[in-house]
Design an enzyme around this catalytic site. Sequence first.
Site, PDB file in Angstrom:
ATOM      1  N   ARG A 186      -8.428 -13.525 -16.403  1.00 25.18           N
ATOM      2  CA  ARG A 186      -7.298 -13.546 -15.487  1.00 25.18           C
ATOM      3  C   ARG A 186      -5.960 -13.345 -16.465  1.00 25.18           C
ATOM      4  NH1 ARG A 186      -4.972 -17.862 -13.923  1.00 25.18           N
ATOM      5  NH2 ARG A 186      -6.889 -19.080 -13.874  1.00 25.18           N
ATOM      6  N   TYR A 227       5.394   3.182   3.043  1.00 28.50           N
ATOM      7  CA  TYR A 227       3.911   2.750   3.477  1.00 28.50           C
ATOM      8  C   TYR A 227       4.141   1.546   4.453  1.00 28.50           C
ATOM      9  CZ  TYR A 227      -0.543   0.489   3.271  1.00 28.50           C
ATOM     10  OH  TYR A 227      -1.736  -0.099   3.560  1.00 28.50           O
ATOM     11  N   ASP A 245       6.610   3.705  -5.521  1.00 30.08           N
ATOM     12  CA  ASP A 245       5.224   3.661  -5.408  1.00 30.08           C
ATOM     13  C   ASP A 245       4.891   5.308  -5.375  1.00 30.08           C
ATOM     14  OD1 ASP A 245       2.705   4.108  -3.934  1.00 30.08           O
ATOM     15  OD2 ASP A 245       3.225   2.839  -2.347  1.00 30.08           O
ATOM     16  N   LYS A 271      -6.460   5.427  -4.125  1.00 31.27           N
ATOM     17  CA  LYS A 271      -6.407   6.844  -3.657  1.00 31.27           C
ATOM     18  C   LYS A 271      -6.720   7.951  -4.895  1.00 31.27           C
ATOM     19  CE  LYS A 271      -4.882   5.020   0.103  1.00 31.27           C
ATOM     20  NZ  LYS A 271      -4.468   3.431  -0.388  1.00 31.27           N
TER      21      LYS A 271
END
Length: 402
Positions: A63, A116, A188, A213
């Site tokens: 992490r 979005y 974005d 995507k």
Amino acid sequence: MKGPNRKPRPVRSDRTRAVRGAAEHTSGPLSTPIVRSATFAFESLDDMNAAQDLGRDGAYYQRVGHPTLRACEKHLAALDGAEDALLFSSGAAAIGSVFLAHLKSGDHVIALEQCYGGTHDLLNWGAGHFGWSVDFVDARAPETWAQAFRPNTRLLHIESPTNPLTVIVDIAEAAKLAHARGALLSIDNTFASPVGQHAIALGADVVEYSATKSIGGHGDLLAGAVTGSSAVIDLVWKVRKVFGPIPDPELAWQIERSLKTLPLRVEAQNANALELATRLARHAGVRQVSYPGLASHPGHAIAVRQMTHGFGGVVAIDVAGGAEAARATIEALELVHHAPSLGGIESLASLPAFTSHIQLGAAGRAKAGISEGLIRLSVGIEDVDDLWQDLEQALAKAALRV
Ligand SMILES: Cc1ncc(COP(=O)(O)O)c(C=O)c1O
């Protein structure tokens, strides 16, 4: 040549950087080894502390920092022209982490009405939960944005092309506006991809991707990424470390592998999209086509200036006959899948009013210019004539049904 006489590295093209990334190594495995270990062992406390201090560059605990993730992050940073990059377990996690890193209670953020749907949701939800405030501005009217700034505005968050209407925002102008008011420009860049638009070179401070995507590109993974300067990535890394939305090493390897073919896929998708948009614009069953590659698109001149390798793989079409005809069209498609994503090698069609922008509600969608008859076509790499035949037969069937 190694050492002080080493020549400065030339700026390589997108295709070369996609394959080679930072290209620092000249020996060893060509493909990044997948280190399947969440934790790492040390001889001494000093060694452990040293690895811990390296943060995302260290191999201490997954992490915090992990070598397989780091290799992919460096590869992406090199491709995006950024100092640094971070991987996330989804695009939503990447965008959310940027907001959490930059917005405190009392801060203000400006975003596009057209962004979005999940980002809308996130910003509104965060306003209630974390005490920031948000104003949405119309992507089609950048002359109105200056009025939205306040002394406590920290971020201007944009998309270009927007989802799903492909509105084009002048990124360099947006950066100037944000910087003049002491704010950062966040973008974005999912629709264009890291090779389709070099957002950092255009002035953006922080860039987010849904790697689900075009970066992943095959509809088989969910992930996200953030790129930016080392200082910006420091802040975002802290959020990733405390909340933990981190992919596993196999997924990081899969993303790095996909980066290598990204320019080829993007070029093929963009060429198909331009051809289909041109043909659709002449089709009697189509009321309007939004595609930045068409000279008739209001943002065409800016897109020519700021996009590379074409104009994106998404074409938005308003079919004659409205909502019913749009539904009949996507249900009649035989080759193009009816599915809610974009940017992959397979062509997909969806109705944004019922998928990506469902959260906006009818009033919000009307404000953003998203009708119920709008079809978002994400164009893949299939043969363009096969795709055209499918669209033509679906539009013909829809015309008979409504
Ligand atoms: C433009 C854009 N940004 C972000 C996201 C969210 O990405 P993810 O689904 O990987 O969380 C999406 C998802 O559709 C998107 O279209």
